[in-house]
Motif scaffolding. Structure first.
Motif, mmCIF file in Angstrom:
data_model
loop_
_atom_site.group_PDB
_atom_site.id
_atom_site.type_symbol
_atom_site.label_atom_id
_atom_site.label_comp_id
_atom_site.label_asym_id
_atom_site.label_seq_id
_atom_site.Cartn_x
_atom_site.Cartn_y
_atom_site.Cartn_z
ATOM 1 N N LYS A 36 0.879 -1.172 0.000
ATOM 2 C CA LYS A 36 0.000 0.000 0.000
ATOM 3 C C LYS A 36 0.916 1.221 0.000
ATOM 4 C CE LYS A 36 -3.825 2.083 2.512
ATOM 5 N NZ LYS A 36 -4.239 2.800 1.315
ATOM 6 N N THR A 37 0.775 2.022 -1.028
ATOM 7 C CA THR A 37 1.734 3.103 -1.236
ATOM 8 C C THR A 37 1.035 4.446 -1.421
ATOM 9 O OG1 THR A 37 3.092 1.498 -2.407
ATOM 10 C CG2 THR A 37 3.685 3.774 -2.709
ATOM 11 N N PHE A 38 1.562 5.449 -0.759
ATOM 12 C CA PHE A 38 1.147 6.825 -1.054
ATOM 13 C C PHE A 38 2.223 7.433 -1.928
ATOM 14 C CE2 PHE A 38 -1.246 6.003 2.775
ATOM 15 C CZ PHE A 38 -2.436 6.679 2.562
ATOM 16 N N MET A 39 1.809 7.920 -3.079
ATOM 17 C CA MET A 39 2.791 8.467 -3.994
ATOM 18 C C MET A 39 2.240 9.796 -4.494
ATOM 19 S SD MET A 39 4.406 6.203 -6.955
ATOM 20 C CE MET A 39 4.573 4.758 -5.922
ATOM 21 N N PHE A 40 3.004 10.842 -4.320
ATOM 22 C CA PHE A 40 2.455 12.127 -4.754
ATOM 23 C C PHE A 40 3.466 12.924 -5.554
ATOM 24 C CE2 PHE A 40 4.768 14.640 -1.697
ATOM 25 C CZ PHE A 40 5.007 13.731 -0.678
ATOM 26 N N ILE A 41 2.921 13.813 -6.362
ATOM 27 C CA ILE A 41 3.760 14.725 -7.113
ATOM 28 C C ILE A 41 3.949 15.931 -6.204
ATOM 29 C CG2 ILE A 41 4.107 15.828 -9.361
ATOM 30 C CD1 ILE A 41 3.027 13.014 -9.805
ATOM 31 N N ALA A 42 5.200 16.172 -5.818
ATOM 32 C CA ALA A 42 5.492 17.174 -4.787
ATOM 33 C C ALA A 42 5.592 18.564 -5.407
ATOM 34 C CB ALA A 42 6.776 16.795 -4.048
ATOM 35 N N ASP A 43 4.441 19.068 -5.867
ATOM 36 C CA ASP A 43 4.467 20.369 -6.562
ATOM 37 C C ASP A 43 4.768 21.521 -5.595
ATOM 38 O OD1 ASP A 43 1.954 20.032 -5.406
ATOM 39 O OD2 ASP A 43 0.825 20.775 -7.133
ATOM 40 N N LEU A 66 3.519 9.107 -16.912
ATOM 41 C CA LEU A 66 4.574 8.089 -17.018
ATOM 42 C C LEU A 66 4.311 6.934 -16.052
ATOM 43 C CD1 LEU A 66 8.384 8.621 -17.262
ATOM 44 C CD2 LEU A 66 7.489 7.041 -15.582
ATOM 45 N N MET A 67 3.987 7.293 -14.817
ATOM 46 C CA MET A 67 3.779 6.245 -13.807
ATOM 47 C C MET A 67 2.597 5.348 -14.214
ATOM 48 S SD MET A 67 6.102 6.832 -11.582
ATOM 49 C CE MET A 67 5.856 6.189 -9.946
ATOM 50 N N ILE A 68 1.541 5.967 -14.724
ATOM 51 C CA ILE A 68 0.356 5.192 -15.110
ATOM 52 C C ILE A 68 0.690 4.326 -16.331
ATOM 53 C CG2 ILE A 68 -2.054 5.329 -15.885
ATOM 54 C CD1 ILE A 68 -2.070 8.158 -14.409
ATOM 55 N N ALA A 69 1.346 4.931 -17.329
ATOM 56 C CA ALA A 69 1.662 4.193 -18.556
ATOM 57 C C ALA A 69 2.614 3.031 -18.282
ATOM 58 C CB ALA A 69 2.276 5.138 -19.584
ATOM 59 N N MET A 70 3.471 3.182 -17.275
ATOM 60 C CA MET A 70 4.447 2.139 -16.972
ATOM 61 C C MET A 70 3.897 1.087 -16.004
ATOM 62 S SD MET A 70 6.964 2.035 -18.722
ATOM 63 C CE MET A 70 8.554 2.463 -19.291
ATOM 64 N N GLY A 71 2.617 1.179 -15.689
ATOM 65 C CA GLY A 71 1.993 0.072 -14.956
ATOM 66 C C GLY A 71 1.912 0.234 -13.452
ATOM 67 N N LEU A 72 1.933 1.469 -12.961
ATOM 68 C CA LEU A 72 1.725 1.677 -11.530
ATOM 69 C C LEU A 72 0.423 0.998 -11.112
ATOM 70 C CD1 LEU A 72 2.869 3.432 -9.090
ATOM 71 C CD2 LEU A 72 1.075 5.061 -9.678
ATOM 72 N N ASN A 73 0.460 0.288 -9.998
ATOM 73 C CA ASN A 73 -0.748 -0.383 -9.523
ATOM 74 C C ASN A 73 -1.628 0.641 -8.803
ATOM 75 O OD1 ASN A 73 -2.616 -1.751 -7.872
ATOM 76 N ND2 ASN A 73 -1.377 -3.607 -7.951
ATOM 77 N N LEU A 74 -2.689 1.064 -9.491
ATOM 78 C CA LEU A 74 -3.503 2.165 -8.961
ATOM 79 C C LEU A 74 -4.483 1.722 -7.880
ATOM 80 C CD1 LEU A 74 -4.160 4.262 -12.184
ATOM 81 C CD2 LEU A 74 -2.902 5.003 -10.153
ATOM 82 N N GLU A 75 -4.557 0.415 -7.690
ATOM 83 C CA GLU A 75 -5.403 -0.056 -6.597
ATOM 84 C C GLU A 75 -4.637 0.077 -5.288
ATOM 85 O OE1 GLU A 75 -7.379 -4.153 -6.468
ATOM 86 O OE2 GLU A 75 -7.890 -3.216 -8.405
ATOM 87 N N ASN A 308 -9.103 11.278 -7.614
ATOM 88 C CA ASN A 308 -9.464 10.086 -6.845
ATOM 89 C C ASN A 308 -8.405 9.822 -5.767
ATOM 90 O OD1 ASN A 308 -8.882 6.892 -6.726
ATOM 91 N ND2 ASN A 308 -11.079 7.286 -6.801
ATOM 92 N N GLY A 309 -7.144 9.968 -6.141
ATOM 93 C CA GLY A 309 -6.051 9.791 -5.174
ATOM 94 C C GLY A 309 -6.169 10.799 -4.047
ATOM 95 N N ALA A 310 -6.474 12.060 -4.412
ATOM 96 C CA ALA A 310 -6.564 13.121 -3.403
ATOM 97 C C ALA A 310 -7.661 12.798 -2.384
ATOM 98 C CB ALA A 310 -6.833 14.461 -4.076
ATOM 99 N N GLU A 311 -8.746 12.254 -2.894
ATOM 100 C CA GLU A 311 -9.852 11.918 -1.994
ATOM 101 C C GLU A 311 -9.421 10.833 -0.995
ATOM 102 O OE1 GLU A 311 -14.189 10.160 -2.795
ATOM 103 O OE2 GLU A 311 -13.533 11.697 -4.225
ATOM 104 N N ARG A 312 -8.724 9.829 -1.515
ATOM 105 C CA ARG A 312 -8.251 8.749 -0.627
ATOM 106 C C ARG A 312 -7.200 9.270 0.349
ATOM 107 N NH1 ARG A 312 -6.474 4.528 -5.067
ATOM 108 N NH2 ARG A 312 -6.025 3.069 -3.366
ATOM 109 N N ALA A 313 -6.340 10.169 -0.119
ATOM 110 C CA ALA A 313 -5.292 10.723 0.754
ATOM 111 C C ALA A 313 -5.916 11.583 1.853
ATOM 112 C CB ALA A 313 -4.316 11.559 -0.077
#
Ligand code: ADP
Ligand code: TRP
Length: 330
Positions: A36-43, A66-75, A308-313
């Motif tokens: 279970k990973t939290f991964m964010f773009i640190a803008d 890039l992360m999505i195209a390379m197969g990051l597990n979004l679940e 969707n990620g922001a909501e979960r975070a």
């Protein structure tokens, strides 16, 4: 899958290159398959050096795509944009009050400025904004907001994770047990990817190959890789060749062994080796590159994933803030 919480941030300060991908992003994508990973773009972390909103936004999309195209597990992965979580500004401010100023004075990135300024006889703080000076507090807030156990980072970020531990400790000592102490996992230097000129691939050296450069640009870049002046007939050392080092990350074991043989045996010019490298990279990346290009042309799709990620975070972050507020203000 163990139940440790992994968290990391990626700063959107450049178009992701092969070095970023192989050294930092690929291991994260692999880790996302069973953690279970939290991964964010640190803008927000980019703000102390990049003052162009368009640039930050563009690189944010590039990294996410890039992360999505390379197969990051979004679940398993909560992928989000740091600035979408209001709680981060709050925690960062709360933590300021238990963070000694002296700790910030010891931060490598700040000290580098002080040393450079001293050397040239300028004011010690010339060029230092408060975003840079308090960078480690914001990073501690990132880590502590989501109860992180493990923080994979490059070597240059190790001190910041240690500071997050220190700051968590100061808070716990003052207000009682609240934060877990995070552990850094440091990527090794052994796998440093060389750039076009043979030095470490880095945007600061202008020697990068963007991971998803279009085919034509990819070919041009690869053909520009600097080599020694050995003739085609001469045997060559694969381990000293940027071409071979890059090939190793894209080819399978047999292909790697085959190219190694060709280097050692002689009879293959660097031009041919570059063509072999280009064709390999171009074919391995063709499918994910098409997906990357599709996403970049449809940013609303990326926005939806980040929202969707922001909501979960936020679901986790809001609990942390409630707890901290209660401890600090009653
Ligand atoms: P740059 O050097 O281009 O400015 P960053 O410092 O923004 O890149 O790098 C972000 C992460 O990408 C680093 O923490 C590091 O782990 C990884 N990285 C960057 N360049 C390389 C490289 N040449 N080889 C391996 N990993 C790299
Ligand atoms: N400071 C990190 C970098 O420059 C990015 C980052 C921001 C980060 N917040 C984080 C990394 C939290 C790990 C955990 O690369």
């Amino acid at each position: 899958m163990d139940d440790k919480i992994v968290l990391t941030g990626i700063k959107p300060t450049g178009t992701p290159h092969m070095g970023n991908y192989i050294g930092a992003l690929k291991p994260l994508i692999e880790m996302s398959q069973n953690h279970k990973t939290f991964m964010f773009i640190a803008d927000l972390h980019a703000l102390n050096s990049v003052h162009d909103a368009k640039e930050i936004k563009q690189h944010t999309y590039e990294i996410a795509a890039l992360m999505i195209a390379m197969g990051l597990n979004l679940e398993n992965t909560v992928l989000f944009r740091q600035s979408d979580i209001d709680e981060i500004y709050k925690l960062s401010n709360f933590l300021m009050n238990v963070t000694p100023k002296g700790l910030m004075n010891r931060a490598h990135s700040y000290k580098a400025y002080v040393e450079k300024n001293t050397e040239i006889g300028a004011d010690v703080d010339a060029g230092v904004n408060m975003g840079l000076y308090t960078y480690p507090v914001l990073m501690a807030a990132d880590i502590l907001l989501y109860n992180s156990d493990i923080v994979p980072v490059g070597k240059d970020q190790k001190q910041h994770v240690e500071f997050a531990r220190d700051i968590a400790g100061y808070f716990n000592n003052t207000y009682g047990e609240t934060f877990k102490l995070p552990e850094p996992i440091i990527g090794s230097d052994a796998g440093l990817i060389p750039g076009l000129d043979g030095r470490k691939m880095s945007k600061s050296y202008d020697n990068t190959i963007p991971l998803f450069a279009p085919s034509g640009e990819l070919k041009k870049k690869i053909m520009r890789i600097i080599t020694d002046s050995k003739t085609p007939d001469e045997p060559k050392n694969p381990d000293e060749s940027t071409i071979f080092q890059l090939y190793k990350f894209f080819a399978d074991e047999n292909e790697i062994a085959e190219l190694r043989e060709k280097f050692i045996a002689g009879g293959m010019g660097y031009g041919t080796a570059k063509t072999i490298l280009f064709e390999k990279v171009d074919s391995v990346l063709a499918t994910p590159r098409a997906e990357y290009e599709r996403l970049m042309a449809n940013p609303s799709e990326i926005d939806a994933i980040l929202a969707n990620g922001a909501e979960r975070a936020r679901a986790v972050a809001s609990k942390t803030i409630a707890k901290v507020k209660k401890k600090m203000l009653g």
